[in-house]
Enzyme design. Structure first.
Site, PDB file in Angstrom:
ATOM      1  N   SER A 179     -26.226  14.233 -30.991  1.00  0.00           N
ATOM      2  CA  SER A 179     -25.509  13.181 -32.296  1.00  0.00           C
ATOM      3  C   SER A 179     -26.566  14.016 -33.388  1.00  0.00           C
ATOM      4  O   SER A 179     -26.247  14.377 -34.310  1.00  0.00           O
ATOM      5  CB  SER A 179     -25.631  12.122 -32.633  1.00  0.00           C
ATOM      6  OG  SER A 179     -27.221  11.952 -31.468  1.00  0.00           O
ATOM      7  N   HIS A 207     -19.671  10.522 -31.388  1.00  0.00           N
ATOM      8  CA  HIS A 207     -18.714  11.394 -32.813  1.00  0.00           C
ATOM      9  C   HIS A 207     -17.680  12.199 -32.268  1.00  0.00           C
ATOM     10  O   HIS A 207     -17.684  13.265 -33.783  1.00  0.00           O
ATOM     11  CB  HIS A 207     -20.426  12.694 -33.005  1.00  0.00           C
ATOM     12  CG  HIS A 207     -21.589  11.379 -33.112  1.00  0.00           C
ATOM     13  ND1 HIS A 207     -21.626  10.703 -35.356  1.00  0.00           N
ATOM     14  CD2 HIS A 207     -22.684  11.449 -32.369  1.00  0.00           C
ATOM     15  CE1 HIS A 207     -22.776  10.941 -34.764  1.00  0.00           C
ATOM     16  NE2 HIS A 207     -23.938  10.306 -33.226  1.00  0.00           N
ATOM     17  N   LYS A 239     -18.529   5.001 -36.599  1.00  0.00           N
ATOM     18  CA  LYS A 239     -18.315   6.089 -37.189  1.00  0.00           C
ATOM     19  C   LYS A 239     -17.143   5.941 -37.335  1.00  0.00           C
ATOM     20  O   LYS A 239     -16.797   5.370 -39.066  1.00  0.00           O
ATOM     21  CB  LYS A 239     -19.040   7.293 -35.901  1.00  0.00           C
ATOM     22  CG  LYS A 239     -20.703   6.380 -36.083  1.00  0.00           C
ATOM     23  CD  LYS A 239     -21.444   7.291 -34.823  1.00  0.00           C
ATOM     24  CE  LYS A 239     -22.373   6.707 -35.031  1.00  0.00           C
ATOM     25  NZ  LYS A 239     -23.435   7.054 -33.376  1.00  0.00           N
TER      26      LYS A 239
END
Ligand SMILES: *Cc1c(COP(=O)(O)O)cnc(C)c1O
Length: 388
Positions: A179, A207, A239
């Site tokens: 990250s 991610h 995200k």
């Protein structure tokens, strides 16, 4: 009333070390442009990689579901909070990731703590990459299993620790995309090692989900790892999916184990059903709108090219997370503030989020940025760094 002076001293020390955190006050929706405390910025620090957090279809799905299902879920999943919208999202995510079954969690942090603690106890061992996300580290520490960290992306370091372990259950845990660094874990090698050492492999794809892979199904699709090779696949929906919550995908027996034993699943209120509806709308866009991923990929290439042309040395990342290592925390803050003065929002990531002496600017790209945005950011960055 107990005296809180020791807290004030710790706060003062944090300030003095330039590690104090403050919260930018957003006065607009998330996006490539945001308003913070009355001033407009081009935003390079969100995780909204596909620009779905404020997408009209996602917003409309949320509104419609709020009309039909109200706001609060009213209970935990096991009592009376599990709605047909949650259930549909679980089924669509299972099909999308090519897994038997999926379980939704209210947040990624809770999923990671819940998964590791449901699977491991004091006779077991957990092996974590040094750069794993805090929620994975906390999950491992809380489980009571023997906690071992291996050097970042270093198969030899992990192999040595695994081979020396006499634990009953061994769990390898990594971020799919790290990250704060943006690089990927070597998942094919890790899967082979897990099989060879009779260990389980868990990947946190916070991610990668939505972004990696032809279809956007994340690192498992990118590295072509099926449920046997990568049995515990976790990802978040806050995200690239632009929504909220998290999920774990895997076998029937894994998911039933979590339903029965994962305390952060059992003892919490289910997500609002309208959030599940928003995630369903995001998932449809992730599946059907490949152009978004291509645009993002194009911007990443543009960013790297331009940075190189300006003589900026980036960290080795091919993802939307493009950090520039600064080192000193005070200096990272100075650079971030100078960029803010020029209208660019970029986070200065400092210890303890990253290791001492590795403070960095973490720039993130989204499908809503233009090439011009990226070029302008890098030109500003070069001009700020030049005199420092
Ligand atoms: C953001 C993040 C989480 C936490 O997910 P939330 O849903 O925000 O709690 C977990 N793991 C990684 C790698 C993350 O980046």
């Amino acid at each position: 009333m107990a005296n809180l002076d020791s807290l004030s001293a710790a706060l003062a020390q944090r300030k003095q070390q330039r590690l104090y955190r403050t919260r930018p006050l957003l006065e607009s929706a998330q996006g490539a442009r945001v308003v913070v405390s009355g001033k407009s910025y081009r935003n390079f620090c969100s995780n909204d990689y596909l620009a779905l957090a404020n997408h009209p279809k996602v917003v409309a799905a949320f509104q419609q579901a709020a009309n039909d299902f109200g706001v609060g879920s009213g209970g935990s999943h096991l009592v009376c909070g599990h709605s047909s919208l949650h259930h549909q999202l679980e089924e669509e995510l299972a099909a999308f990731t090519g897994r038997d079954r999926v379980l939704l969690f209210s947040t990624g942090y809770m999923a990671n703590v819940g998964i590791i603690n449901a699977l491991l106890g004091k006779h077991d061992a957990v092996f974590e990459d040094k750069l794993n996300h805090a929620s994975l580290l906390d999950g491992g520490l809380l489980s009571g299993a023997k906690f071992q960290r291996f050097l970042h992306n270093d198969i030899a370091s992990l192999t040595k620790k695994l081979a020396a372990s006499t634990a009953e259950r061994k769990l390898i845990v990594v971020d799919g995309v790290f990250s704060m660094d943006g690089d990927c874990a070597p998942l094919a090698e890790l899967a082979a090692l897990a099989e060879q050492q009779d260990a389980w492999l868990m990947v946190d794809d916070a991610h990668g989900f939505g972004v990696l892979g032809e279809q956007g199904a994340g690192c498992a699709e990118h590295f072509q790892l099926d449920q046997n090779q990568l049995p515990i696949l976790m990802a978040t929906l806050g995200k690239a999916a632009g929504s909220f919550g998290a999920f774990v995908a895997g076998s029937e027996v894994l998911i039933e184990t979590l339903i029965q034993f994962a305390r952060p699943y059992i003892y919490t209120t289910a997500l609002p059903p309208a959030i599940a509806a928003a995630s369903l709308a995001s998932l449809a866009i992730i599946r059907d709108d490949r152009e978004r991923r291509q645009e993002l990929q194009h911007l990443i290439s543009h960013f790297k090219q331009q940075a190189q042309a300006l003589g900026l040395t980036l960290m080795p990342s091919n993802t939307a997370i493009q950090p520039l290592l600064i080192g000193d925390s005070a200096k990272a803050l100075v650079v971030s503030r100078a960029l803010a003065e020029q209208g660019f929002l970029v986070g200065a990531i400092r210890p303890p989020t990253v290791a001492n002496g590795t403070a960095r600017l973490r720039m993130t790209l989204t499908a809503d940025h233009s090439e011009q945005d990226v070029s302008d950011l890098l030109a500003a960055l070069a001009s700020v760094l030049d005199p420092l």
